[in-house]
Design a protein around this motif. Sequence first.
Motif: not given
Length: 562
Positions: A30-42, A73-78
């Motif tokens: 969640a922190g990664s997503k808020v900060n936009g640092q990295i993709d926030a999936y596993e 959604k991003k993991l779905h795309e990957v």
Amino acid sequence: MKLLASNYEHDPIDVLVGDWMSEGNMTARAGSKVNGQIDAYEPTFLEALEPALPYIAKYHIKVAVNAGASDTKKLHEVVTKLIRARGFSLSVAWIAGDEVLPQLLSAQKCGESTFENICTGEKLDDWVFEPIYAQAYLGGLGIAKAFEKGADIVICGRVSDASPVIGSAYWWHQWQRSDLDKLANAFVAGHLSECSSYATGGNYSGFKDLECLGWENIGYPIVEIAQSGEVIVTKNQGSGGQVSVDTLTSQFLYEIQGPWYFNSDVTAILNETSFEQLSANRVALRGVKDRALMAPHLTNFCHLSFQTIGSVPRNPSDQNAATVDFRVIAQARKAEDLAPSKFVRPCIDPIMCAYPGATPHLDLRQAFPKEVFEYYVTLLLQASIQHQVHLQSGDSIEVSPPPMTRTYPKHQPLRDITQLQVDMSKFGATVRAPLGYVVHARSGDKGSDCNVGFWVRFQDEYSWIQNLLSTNFIKALLADEYKGHPVERCEFPGLKAVHFLLKNHLDRGLESDAESRLINWCPAKTLFWLGYEAVMSFTAHFGASTNSTALYDGANGGRFLI
């Protein structure tokens, strides 16, 4: 995933499910997503999925996982791009609706709910922090709907740990929402298998009894769920470890709150739960490896040593006194020979099938400043969540909340002492010895609450622990660890178990400012004249009279140095 899928012809499975989420990586992503640092999936899901894809496609095995974390959604795309690149014809769906910060803030502003913290009783208005992200634990019916519409792989974010199993069984058997007993059994089946090899002897307090069964290839649990809801737990053929009443009781008592087990789809009533050993490694629910992953790289190490640091006094009075460090030190002339894939990952990856109490730290950046997030637990009406399934065709399906709901009392049905009182002198002479000589135990944590369950094998032993293990006895066992917070007690006669929930014992839990300050002191990587050194440190709990913790826990604590 490759192991199980590739052996389909000899040991068939219909659905591969995976639980990638904990409260630790939930807040970190969640922190990664808020900060936009990295993709926030596993990303480790992709490591598991890619080599298994040929077999998933060949044998038409379904897949349901919650590895989307905060970027579903991003993991779905990957995953979709990966499947197309490999030339497979597999349909991928993803589940939305778990990200609920707007609904939470709106309901808070309108006074619709105080959003009381389930663990501490604190109200959200009184929280000293500003919420930056919120997720709801979705149920499994979105997964079922995706399978019904032809999806082969369903990617979820924060669904409950058991939801992939619930959704899979619901789809396979075409159950209805009114089939509450069936849903409750599937829910408990999901709980038993959610932690992988915990059900086959990993992190099991009786692990010494299983050494003869082999640890190099400890098995993965497989749950067989009948149309009637009946559940049998087994494991993949030819693997080590064991599925027994005791290993399943160990996992059953992990991270429950009491006899009512809550989930978005159904509440399981656990009062009469028991297990029956049907045959070797087959256990009915009633009423991956100690891997040699580092071996190929050892010739590149000029030094490799294992050290146990410290000792435990007799009958320690708190968790720190009951904890020692186990340290692995490796040196090599080239930095690439100590790359994560050759040292850190082989140390960390097998942790779920290791001895109980092994706790490597999850954050590898200990020497650097980092942001801190606090985990807050509350309730949100399901009606305010937009639970949706997005199909590869572009269609979206709404998943409605349960039509029938019930509000349970805030407090579970509890007793500080057993109703079946027996004079303790009737059990014979008392010999002072570690409780573990007779009793198995399992602890877990959720937020700032932690729990511990004790169970025995024989009925006469159960009568003894029923009378011995009162709320006051547990407070005495905690000794200096007991801080005056409520301790809630209940019994599970069918399991010959006594269970305790320690309210607010972990001081806000895994993700908190207090914990993060304590672990930030760890040193950085050290450069020696001969090359490079890497250090991996675990904590291990030996001979402890307590099995609770304010800083460390069985899945997420400890210390990592590199």
